[in-house]
Write an enzyme that holds these catalytic residues in place. Structure first.
Site, mmCIF file in Angstrom:
data_model
loop_
_atom_site.group_PDB
_atom_site.id
_atom_site.type_symbol
_atom_site.label_atom_id
_atom_site.label_comp_id
_atom_site.label_asym_id
_atom_site.label_seq_id
_atom_site.Cartn_x
_atom_site.Cartn_y
_atom_site.Cartn_z
ATOM 1 N N MET A 34 2.512 -1.055 7.028
ATOM 2 C CA MET A 34 3.343 -1.037 5.815
ATOM 3 C C MET A 34 4.188 0.230 5.843
ATOM 4 S SD MET A 34 0.852 -2.506 2.889
ATOM 5 C CE MET A 34 0.895 -4.229 2.488
ATOM 6 N N ASP A 55 6.658 -5.212 4.183
ATOM 7 C CA ASP A 55 5.289 -5.112 3.664
ATOM 8 C C ASP A 55 4.687 -6.464 3.300
ATOM 9 O OD1 ASP A 55 5.529 -2.376 3.877
ATOM 10 O OD2 ASP A 55 5.083 -1.945 1.766
ATOM 11 N N ILE A 80 -1.306 7.993 1.285
ATOM 12 C CA ILE A 80 -0.838 8.330 -0.070
ATOM 13 C C ILE A 80 -1.725 9.411 -0.685
ATOM 14 C CG2 ILE A 80 -0.633 7.447 -2.447
ATOM 15 C CD1 ILE A 80 0.468 4.872 -1.321
ATOM 16 N N HIS A 131 13.753 26.927 24.220
ATOM 17 C CA HIS A 131 12.794 27.971 23.840
ATOM 18 C C HIS A 131 13.452 28.895 22.824
ATOM 19 C CE1 HIS A 131 9.685 31.007 24.068
ATOM 20 N NE2 HIS A 131 10.638 31.907 24.194
ATOM 21 N N VAL A 187 -16.740 3.934 -4.268
ATOM 22 C CA VAL A 187 -16.524 4.156 -5.703
ATOM 23 C C VAL A 187 -16.987 2.918 -6.469
ATOM 24 C CG1 VAL A 187 -14.764 4.511 -7.465
ATOM 25 C CG2 VAL A 187 -14.611 5.725 -5.289
ATOM 26 N N SER A 220 5.416 -4.760 -1.500
ATOM 27 C CA SER A 220 3.987 -4.653 -1.822
ATOM 28 C C SER A 220 3.770 -3.888 -3.122
ATOM 29 C CB SER A 220 3.278 -3.928 -0.681
ATOM 30 O OG SER A 220 3.795 -2.619 -0.558
HETATM 31 P P1 FAD Z 1 9.736 -2.746 -0.787
HETATM 32 O O1 FAD Z 1 10.314 -1.427 -0.482
HETATM 33 O O2 FAD Z 1 8.470 -2.803 -1.547
HETATM 34 O O3 FAD Z 1 10.862 -3.539 -1.571
HETATM 35 C C1 FAD Z 1 10.649 -4.808 -2.092
HETATM 36 C C2 FAD Z 1 11.645 -5.047 -3.216
HETATM 37 O O4 FAD Z 1 11.605 -6.419 -3.579
HETATM 38 C C3 FAD Z 1 11.328 -4.270 -4.484
HETATM 39 O O5 FAD Z 1 12.463 -3.555 -4.913
HETATM 40 C C4 FAD Z 1 10.949 -5.354 -5.491
HETATM 41 O O6 FAD Z 1 11.340 -5.033 -6.816
HETATM 42 C C5 FAD Z 1 11.742 -6.522 -4.970
HETATM 43 N N1 FAD Z 1 11.229 -7.837 -5.379
HETATM 44 C C6 FAD Z 1 9.945 -8.278 -5.318
HETATM 45 N N2 FAD Z 1 9.869 -9.565 -5.712
HETATM 46 C C7 FAD Z 1 11.144 -9.927 -6.043
HETATM 47 C C8 FAD Z 1 11.722 -11.130 -6.513
HETATM 48 N N3 FAD Z 1 11.002 -12.248 -6.692
HETATM 49 N N4 FAD Z 1 13.050 -11.147 -6.765
HETATM 50 C C9 FAD Z 1 13.808 -10.042 -6.574
HETATM 51 N N5 FAD Z 1 13.315 -8.881 -6.112
HETATM 52 C C10 FAD Z 1 11.999 -8.838 -5.843
HETATM 53 N N6 FAD Z 1 6.757 4.391 4.382
HETATM 54 C C11 FAD Z 1 7.288 5.146 5.359
HETATM 55 O O7 FAD Z 1 7.668 4.629 6.407
HETATM 56 N N7 FAD Z 1 7.407 6.507 5.215
HETATM 57 C C12 FAD Z 1 6.997 7.138 4.091
HETATM 58 O O8 FAD Z 1 7.120 8.354 3.995
HETATM 59 C C13 FAD Z 1 6.427 6.370 3.055
HETATM 60 N N8 FAD Z 1 6.004 6.947 1.927
HETATM 61 C C14 FAD Z 1 5.490 6.185 0.928
HETATM 62 C C15 FAD Z 1 5.024 6.823 -0.219
HETATM 63 C C16 FAD Z 1 4.494 6.078 -1.252
HETATM 64 C C17 FAD Z 1 4.005 6.779 -2.491
HETATM 65 C C18 FAD Z 1 4.441 4.655 -1.144
HETATM 66 C C19 FAD Z 1 3.904 3.824 -2.271
HETATM 67 C C20 FAD Z 1 4.877 4.018 -0.006
HETATM 68 C C21 FAD Z 1 5.406 4.785 1.052
HETATM 69 N N9 FAD Z 1 5.829 4.195 2.238
HETATM 70 C C22 FAD Z 1 6.333 4.971 3.241
HETATM 71 C C23 FAD Z 1 5.752 2.743 2.444
HETATM 72 C C24 FAD Z 1 7.139 2.108 2.206
HETATM 73 O O9 FAD Z 1 7.576 2.415 0.911
HETATM 74 C C25 FAD Z 1 7.074 0.602 2.399
HETATM 75 O O10 FAD Z 1 6.512 0.307 3.654
HETATM 76 C C26 FAD Z 1 8.463 0.005 2.334
HETATM 77 O O11 FAD Z 1 9.080 0.271 1.102
HETATM 78 C C27 FAD Z 1 8.416 -1.511 2.548
HETATM 79 O O12 FAD Z 1 9.701 -2.010 2.471
HETATM 80 P P2 FAD Z 1 9.980 -3.522 2.025
HETATM 81 O O13 FAD Z 1 11.465 -3.693 2.135
HETATM 82 O O14 FAD Z 1 9.114 -4.438 2.779
HETATM 83 O O15 FAD Z 1 9.495 -3.623 0.514
HETATM 84 P P1 NAD Z 2 -4.187 3.657 3.437
HETATM 85 O O1 NAD Z 2 -4.542 2.365 4.046
HETATM 86 O O2 NAD Z 2 -3.403 4.640 4.214
HETATM 87 O O3 NAD Z 2 -5.498 4.430 2.961
HETATM 88 C C1 NAD Z 2 -6.404 3.854 2.088
HETATM 89 C C2 NAD Z 2 -7.731 4.561 2.272
HETATM 90 O O4 NAD Z 2 -8.577 4.158 1.214
HETATM 91 C C3 NAD Z 2 -8.437 4.208 3.577
HETATM 92 O O5 NAD Z 2 -8.800 5.405 4.235
HETATM 93 C C4 NAD Z 2 -9.635 3.391 3.134
HETATM 94 O O6 NAD Z 2 -10.757 3.580 3.966
HETATM 95 C C5 NAD Z 2 -9.886 3.941 1.744
HETATM 96 N N1 NAD Z 2 -10.574 3.011 0.835
HETATM 97 C C6 NAD Z 2 -10.373 1.689 0.697
HETATM 98 N N2 NAD Z 2 -11.176 1.192 -0.256
HETATM 99 C C7 NAD Z 2 -11.889 2.233 -0.745
HETATM 100 C C8 NAD Z 2 -12.886 2.366 -1.748
HETATM 101 N N3 NAD Z 2 -13.299 1.312 -2.452
HETATM 102 N N4 NAD Z 2 -13.421 3.579 -1.994
HETATM 103 C C9 NAD Z 2 -12.998 4.665 -1.263
HETATM 104 N N5 NAD Z 2 -12.062 4.588 -0.302
HETATM 105 C C10 NAD Z 2 -11.509 3.401 -0.053
HETATM 106 O O7 NAD Z 2 -3.443 3.259 2.061
HETATM 107 P P2 NAD Z 2 -2.586 4.134 1.053
HETATM 108 O O8 NAD Z 2 -2.794 5.582 1.292
HETATM 109 O O9 NAD Z 2 -2.852 3.568 -0.290
HETATM 110 O O10 NAD Z 2 -1.118 3.758 1.470
HETATM 111 C C11 NAD Z 2 -0.658 2.399 1.359
HETATM 112 C C12 NAD Z 2 0.388 2.088 2.382
HETATM 113 O O11 NAD Z 2 1.559 2.839 2.125
HETATM 114 C C13 NAD Z 2 -0.089 2.437 3.769
HETATM 115 O O12 NAD Z 2 -0.101 1.244 4.513
HETATM 116 C C14 NAD Z 2 0.909 3.366 4.319
HETATM 117 O O13 NAD Z 2 1.355 2.966 5.574
HETATM 118 C C15 NAD Z 2 2.074 3.353 3.331
HETATM 119 N N6 NAD Z 2 2.492 4.755 3.157
HETATM 120 C C16 NAD Z 2 3.046 5.379 4.218
HETATM 121 C C17 NAD Z 2 3.389 6.715 4.111
HETATM 122 C C18 NAD Z 2 3.985 7.384 5.285
HETATM 123 O O14 NAD Z 2 4.427 6.708 6.203
HETATM 124 N N7 NAD Z 2 4.025 8.707 5.325
HETATM 125 C C19 NAD Z 2 3.168 7.408 2.934
HETATM 126 C C20 NAD Z 2 2.568 6.741 1.888
HETATM 127 C C21 NAD Z 2 2.245 5.398 2.009
#
Ligand code: FAD
Ligand code: NAD
Length: 467
Positions: A319, A313, A185, A445, A238, A146
């Site tokens: 996600m 994702d 995030i 504990h 926003v 994603s």
């Molecule tokens: P991705 O990790 O997005 O990997 C997809 C890969 O496919 C990428 O490397 C991309 O370059 C590659 N790709 C795309 N298209 C192509 C193509 N055509 N050819 C070759 N390669 C391609 N989740 C948690 O569970 N815990 C967390 O603490 C957490 N923290 C997060 C913090 C942030 C700031 C963000 C942004 C996300 C976080 N997430 C967390 C969410 C987590 O990163 C995603 O849910 C997870 O990475 C999804 O895994 P995926 O394998 O589906 O895809």
């Molecule tokens: P999120 O879905 O957690 O939160 C997005 C928030 O933005 C929601 O509360 C929503 O109501 C709000 N929103 C949406 N449109 C808006 C607008 N126009 N104006 C104001 N508020 C608005 O999404 P995220 O924080 O961007 O994270 C993305 C994904 O990454 C999530 O699905 C999350 O599961 C994954 N992620 C997971 C972790 C973790 O597991 N600790 C950490 C980071 C990211």
């Protein structure tokens, strides 16, 4: 042309875990990644770097605010943001190299370039400097992940109006960071900069933070973040965000019809992520996406084209890295002829603020909506000896159990290390434990785990011991 039993497109936690499991099951496997490093969003710009900065900033915060009380005098503390970011980069580098090592160890061929369907069995790989090659696959797993959502009116310039990717490598600590979105995030990265001294303003569309989780957790988290210096605008939409010199101007309107204007030096867009399928050539094989761009799949995570699967994702569901991993394993085992299973209701959700937030199973809101007769057992973290010893007294554990059978239906936690504690609830619920089952088990504990036992005691017969 090389031929594989399985080709995986995308090397995030979904893709690389699927590759390892395929190789373990004796399938000749290749993985394609468009970037130069493996690990996807999670390892490069997601889970790992954000947690590295969360840990660093929490050390600073504790040193600044709590060490004195412990009797440790530090003098004036300063933050070396460059070093903090460098350490984070080193952690990312080691973790990504670890995945490359695992590919080698499991004899998985790695191709760097954009993978794209030429037809059902042929994948073209467009590498750097015009390099192009093709490989054949009996089965394909799409794991392309994603990208952040950018809402209309927001001028995402990657300098001052930024997403999480840029927020993980800022060159200075913002004076005032405006965050659009009070989800995972926004609150994790907001915590990083709040601890380092930034003023944080969150503008959220919904009426509460982390709106997908149990509302008790939203309330508790809001209280602790308020203490950290967060400001909140709920029910606020926003309209625009623009960079003007060194400032960002944001305009929004709230549910009372009032217009709001905010000025900060950075604005983080954190309003969710959308499936990424660009360049995949889905049209060449007739694979469809839904109205949110997610690839449609059946109960076996197979697309409408037999032999092509999609995970993580890029498909429906939470996600989360661990959800993507489970799906990777599920598809690998399905391809190998096994009959795996995923219990989607028991995929835990965690927010790595401090205190941490963690949740599994049904929320109270969901149980009400489903008209389930339930009971609640709750225990405050501050009543634990361990919590007082560590000065981490905020939070609670709430257990929801079926009123008649006592089966645990949901567990919602906010407190120190609950990201790890939630595993106990997952195990209990996977084995369909009753609240009394857990309440009768010995918990060491003094530990934070005692809050889980006490909340289960409270749910059983309202007989928590230390309240
Ligand atoms: P991705 O990790 O997005 O990997 C997809 C890969 O496919 C990428 O490397 C991309 O370059 C590659 N790709 C795309 N298209 C192509 C193509 N055509 N050819 C070759 N390669 C391609 N989740 C948690 O569970 N815990 C967390 O603490 C957490 N923290 C997060 C913090 C942030 C700031 C963000 C942004 C996300 C976080 N997430 C967390 C969410 C987590 O990163 C995603 O849910 C997870 O990475 C999804 O895994 P995926 O394998 O589906 O895809
Ligand atoms: P999120 O879905 O957690 O939160 C997005 C928030 O933005 C929601 O509360 C929503 O109501 C709000 N929103 C949406 N449109 C808006 C607008 N126009 N104006 C104001 N508020 C608005 O999404 P995220 O924080 O961007 O994270 C993305 C994904 O990454 C999530 O699905 C999350 O599961 C994954 N992620 C997971 C972790 C973790 O597991 N600790 C950490 C980071 C990211």
């Amino acid at each position: 042309m090389s031929t594989y039993n399985v080709v995986i497109i995308g090397s995030g936690p979904g893709g690389y875990v699927a590759a390892i499991r395929c190789a373990q099951l004796g399938l000749k496997t290749a993985i394609i990644e468009k970037y130069d490093t493996l690990g996807g969003t999670c390892l490069n710009v997601g889970c790992i770097p954000s947690k590295a900065l969360l840990d660093s900033s929490e050390h600073f915060h504790k040193a600044e605010k709590e060490f004195g009380e412990h009797g440790i005098q530090t003098g004036k503390l300063t933050v070396d943001l460059n070093q903090m970011i460098k350490r984070k980069d080193d952690v990312v580098d080691q973790t990504c190299k670890g995945v490359a090592f695992l590919m080698k160890k499991n004899k998985i061929d790695v191709y760097y370039g954009i993978g794209s369907f030429k037809d059902k069995e042929t994948i073209s790989i467009h590498g750097k400097e015009g390099k192009k090659e093709e490989i054949k696959a009996e089965k394909v797993i799409i794991a392309t992940g994603s990208k952040p959502v950018i809402i209309p009116g927001i001028e995402y310039d990657k300098k001052r109006v930024i997403t999480s990717t840029e927020a993980l490598k800022l060159k200075e600590i913002p004076n005032h960071l405006i965050i659009i979105g009070g989800g995972v995030i926004g609150l994790e990265l907001g915590s990083v900069y709040a601890r380092l001294g930034s003023k944080i303003t969150v503008v959220e569309f919904a009426d509460r933070l982390i709106s997908g989780m149990d509302s008790t957790l939203s309330k508790e988290l809001q209280k602790v973040l308020k203490k950290l210096g967060f400001d909140f605008h709920f029910k606020t939409k926003v309209n625009s965000a623009k960079t003007k010199g060194n400032k960002v101007i944001l305009t929004a309107s709230n549910s009372k019809g009032e217009n709001i204007s905010l000025e900060g030096d950075y604005c983080l867009i954190a309003v969710g992520r959308k499936a990424y399928t660009e360049g995949l050539g889905l049209e060449n094989v007739g694979i469809e996406t839904d109205d949110r761009g997610k690839i449609n799949i059946d109960e076996n995570l197979q697309t409408k084209v037999p032999g092509i699967y999609a995970i993580g994702d890029v498909v429906k569901g939470a996600m989360l890295a661990h959800k993507a991993e489970e799906e990777g394993i599920f598809v690998a085992e399905t391809i190998a002829g096994q009959k795996p299973h995923i219990n989607y209701n028991l995929i835990p959700g965690v927010v790595y603020t401090w205190p941490e937030v963690a949740s599994v199973g049904y929320t109270e809101e969901q149980l009400k909506e489903k008209s389930v007769n339930y009971k609640v057992g709750s225990f405050p973290i501050r009543a634990l000896g361990r919590a007082r010893a560590s000065m981490d007294i905020d939070g609670l554990i709430k257990v929801l159990a079926d009123k008649k059978t006592d089966e645990i239906l949901g567990v919602h936690m906010i407190g120190p290390r609950v990201a790890d504690l939630i595993a106990e609830a997952v195990v209990a619920m996977e084995y369909r434990a009753s609240a009394e089952d857990v309440a009768r088990m010995s918990h060491a504990h003094p530990t934070y785990t005692e809050a889980m036992k006490e909340a289960c005691l409270a749910a059983t017969e309202n007989r928590a011991l230390h309240l």
